[in-house]
Enzyme design. Structure first.
Site, PDB file in Angstrom:
ATOM      1  N   ASN A  12      49.054  54.241  78.592  1.00  0.00           N
ATOM      2  CA  ASN A  12      47.759  54.518  78.982  1.00  0.00           C
ATOM      3  C   ASN A  12      46.631  53.602  78.470  1.00  0.00           C
ATOM      4  OD1 ASN A  12      48.450  56.014  81.328  1.00  0.00           O
ATOM      5  ND2 ASN A  12      48.555  57.697  79.989  1.00  0.00           N
ATOM      6  N   GLU A  64      55.723  62.574  79.521  1.00  0.00           N
ATOM      7  CA  GLU A  64      54.392  62.282  79.134  1.00  0.00           C
ATOM      8  C   GLU A  64      54.061  63.675  78.166  1.00  0.00           C
ATOM      9  OE1 GLU A  64      51.811  59.888  81.029  1.00  0.00           O
ATOM     10  OE2 GLU A  64      50.251  60.408  80.049  1.00  0.00           O
ATOM     11  N   ARG A  96      64.936  68.602  99.322  1.00  0.00           N
ATOM     12  CA  ARG A  96      64.724  69.056  98.102  1.00  0.00           C
ATOM     13  C   ARG A  96      65.179  67.784  97.001  1.00  0.00           C
ATOM     14  NH1 ARG A  96      66.932  74.108  99.831  1.00  0.00           N
ATOM     15  NH2 ARG A  96      64.965  75.380  99.999  1.00  0.00           N
ATOM     16  N   GLU A 101      48.369  44.536  82.850  1.00  0.00           N
ATOM     17  CA  GLU A 101      49.648  45.513  82.486  1.00  0.00           C
ATOM     18  C   GLU A 101      50.475  44.653  81.512  1.00  0.00           C
ATOM     19  OE1 GLU A 101      49.315  48.770  82.968  1.00  0.00           O
ATOM     20  OE2 GLU A 101      48.222  49.157  84.883  1.00  0.00           O
ATOM     21  N   LYS A 119      58.799  49.550  78.238  1.00  0.00           N
ATOM     22  CA  LYS A 119      58.622  50.730  79.324  1.00  0.00           C
ATOM     23  C   LYS A 119      59.703  51.782  79.445  1.00  0.00           C
ATOM     24  CE  LYS A 119      56.472  53.120  82.957  1.00  0.00           C
ATOM     25  NZ  LYS A 119      55.404  53.163  84.149  1.00  0.00           N
ATOM     26  N   LYS A 136      57.365  58.173  87.755  1.00  0.00           N
ATOM     27  CA  LYS A 136      55.929  58.859  88.226  1.00  0.00           C
ATOM     28  C   LYS A 136      55.953  58.560  89.658  1.00  0.00           C
ATOM     29  CE  LYS A 136      53.226  59.150  84.085  1.00  0.00           C
ATOM     30  NZ  LYS A 136      52.073  58.646  83.533  1.00  0.00           N
ATOM     31  N   HIS A 167      39.657  53.729  84.024  1.00  0.00           N
ATOM     32  CA  HIS A 167      39.716  54.304  85.358  1.00  0.00           C
ATOM     33  C   HIS A 167      38.421  54.694  85.431  1.00  0.00           C
ATOM     34  CE1 HIS A 167      43.953  56.229  85.007  1.00  0.00           C
ATOM     35  NE2 HIS A 167      44.074  55.120  85.602  1.00  0.00           N
ATOM     36  N   HIS A 190      43.425  52.501  79.873  1.00  0.00           N
ATOM     37  CA  HIS A 190      43.124  53.124  81.092  1.00  0.00           C
ATOM     38  C   HIS A 190      41.982  54.302  81.155  1.00  0.00           C
ATOM     39  CE1 HIS A 190      47.107  51.427  81.774  1.00  0.00           C
ATOM     40  NE2 HIS A 190      46.983  51.929  83.320  1.00  0.00           N
ATOM     41  N   HIS A 213      42.750  47.624  89.867  1.00  0.00           N
ATOM     42  CA  HIS A 213      43.264  48.447  88.707  1.00  0.00           C
ATOM     43  C   HIS A 213      43.526  47.617  87.278  1.00  0.00           C
ATOM     44  CE1 HIS A 213      45.566  51.684  86.550  1.00  0.00           C
ATOM     45  NE2 HIS A 213      46.226  50.794  86.417  1.00  0.00           N
ATOM     46  N   ARG A 259      54.485  58.587  75.617  1.00  0.00           N
ATOM     47  CA  ARG A 259      54.291  58.023  76.838  1.00  0.00           C
ATOM     48  C   ARG A 259      52.764  57.661  77.261  1.00  0.00           C
ATOM     49  NH1 ARG A 259      57.406  58.586  82.653  1.00  0.00           N
ATOM     50  NH2 ARG A 259      56.199  57.088  83.840  1.00  0.00           N
TER      51      ARG A 259
HETATM   52  N1  GLY Z   1      51.821  53.930  84.276  1.00  0.00           N
HETATM   53  C1  GLY Z   1      52.023  54.610  83.169  1.00  0.00           C
HETATM   54  C2  GLY Z   1      53.209  55.589  83.084  1.00  0.00           C
HETATM   55  O1  GLY Z   1      54.156  55.255  83.796  1.00  0.00           O
HETATM   56  O2  GLY Z   1      53.419  56.403  82.302  1.00  0.00           O
END
Ligand code: GLY
Length: 379
Positions: free
Chosen positions: A252, A244, A128, A192, A234, A150, A259, A255, A273, A248
């Site tokens: 993107n 997000e 957990r 990035e 960040k 993430k 994508h 992106h 990417h 947040r």
């Molecule tokens: N890579 C985008 C984020 O971490 O929100």
């Protein structure tokens, strides 16, 4: 080890009981034991890595840990995006259980975004939730995926569709390891880095215009500065909006286009990417200019910098055929940011001033893609 010793930089991510530090600088693998040690209840860690990274950096990490009396056990998975799978998640979790990794132990994820995302998710579900440390070895992972919590894997339905928000307890971004990247992988990660300047810091973008080439050529101080500024941006955004719900999504930028281009090229070597993100950033600025949000010169300035860096900057830089504008639009419609069928874009009022909107006429995006496919966007 770096020839020029540079002081490591520290970015703190103040997320209440999930707060952590990101150390950025050369020589951090050698100091890993001293930095990880304070987190441990017993002097033993599990290390998840991939076979390529293990050959290059696992020895330096275990030496650094041993210097502080920390024992380790490691699992090296196959390198590559295919590893972010249910099968490798199962393997990782079962391995940690067989190694008797306990609730209070720590997993170290040593690798790029794939290992960081998979390792973080495995840590989130083992017993957990155990703590984990990110030691990102790609530029992309150092400036983006290792920070912010993430984690996850891909499924047959798409990328990153299964996962959890699980913040690391520590991030060690050793800039020396960037020396082992191929120039192409380094520049893909740089996509990035540029994104941060474009989305929220015009001064940083100007700094990159002046210092990006030295950074790519190996300048240690420039690398530390660029990674630290990216991580700070960040961290600021993640602290405002950890899960997000709003801001947040700014991360993107580029992106939605990127994508779709990655999907159109089959997530293959044709387009990495970060390369898709860089081209996507330029397209987002094209779209912003077409909407009258920013000056026509802004997308040209973005492309000029990407070209200076020797990066892909336009659709014609992608080898092979691409689908037509309608097919690309359909691929954009599968983006995770779609809400109630509405595409969401990160647009800009200028370099360093971006915002999220759903208010973009589909026809305008279609026209932009059609023009870009015909390569008629002026440089
Ligand atoms: N890579 C985008 C984020 O971490 O929100």
């Amino acid at each position: 080890m770096s020839a020029i010793p540079e002081a490591a930089r520290l970015v703190h991510v103040p997320l209440d009981d999930r707060a952590y530090d990101v150390h950025i600088g050369p020589g951090l693998l050698a100091r890993s034991g001293a930095l990880v040690g304070p987190l441990l209840h017993r002097p033993r860690v599990a290390i998840l890595t991939d076979e390529t990274v293990a050959a290059r950096h696992l020895g330096a990490l275990t030496t650094g840990l041993t210097a502080a009396g920390i024992d380790s056990t490691s699992l090296a998975l196959p390198a590559g995006e295919a590893t972010k799978s249910w099968a490798q998640l199962t393997r990782t979790v079962e391995w940690m259980l067989s190694e008797r990794i306990e609730r209070r132990d720590v997993l170290i994820a040593l690798g790029g975004g794939v290992i960081g995302d998979l390792g973080g998710f495995a840590a989130a579900v083992l017993r957990r939730g155990i703590r984990f440390v990110q030691i990102p070895t790609s530029l992309l992972a150092q400036v983006d995926s290792s920070v912010g919590g993430k984690t996850g894997i891909n499924t047959s339905h798409g990328k990153n569709l299964v996962g959890a928000f699980h913040q690391p307890s520590l991030v060690l971004a050793d800039t020396d390891v960037l020396a082992t990247l191929t120039p192409r992988d380094f520049l893909a990660g740089y996509g990035e880095v540029v994104k941060y300047g474009l989305l929220g810091d015009a001064d940083f973008f100007a700094w990159l215009e002046a210092n990006g080439p030295a950074m790519a050529a190996g300048d240690t101080a420039a690398r530390v500065e660029a990674v630290a500024r990216s991580v700070q941006m960040k961290a600021d955004i993640v602290v405002r909006d950890e899960t997000e719900q709003g801001d947040r999504a700014l991360l993107n930028l580029g992106h939605t286009f990127g994508h779709a281009l990655e999907s159109a090229t089959g997530y293959s070597d044709r387009l990495l990417h970060g390369e898709g993100v860089a081209i996507g950033c330029a397209l987002a600025f094209d779209l912003s200019a077409r909407l009258g949000l920013c000056a026509q010169e802004e997308p040209s300035r973005v492309r000029a910098h990407l070209a200076d860096m020797g990066m892909k900057a336009r659709l014609s830089d992608i080898p092979g055929d691409l689908p037509d504008a309608d097919a690309l639009l359909d691929l954009m419609g599968q983006d995770k940011k779609v809400i109630d069928g509405q595409l969401r874009f990160i647009l800009a009022r200028g370099i360093g001033n971006s915002f999220v909107t759903s208010d973009v006429p589909r026809e305008l995006v279609r026209d932009l893609l059609a023009t870009s496919l015909a390569d008629r966007i002026p440089a």
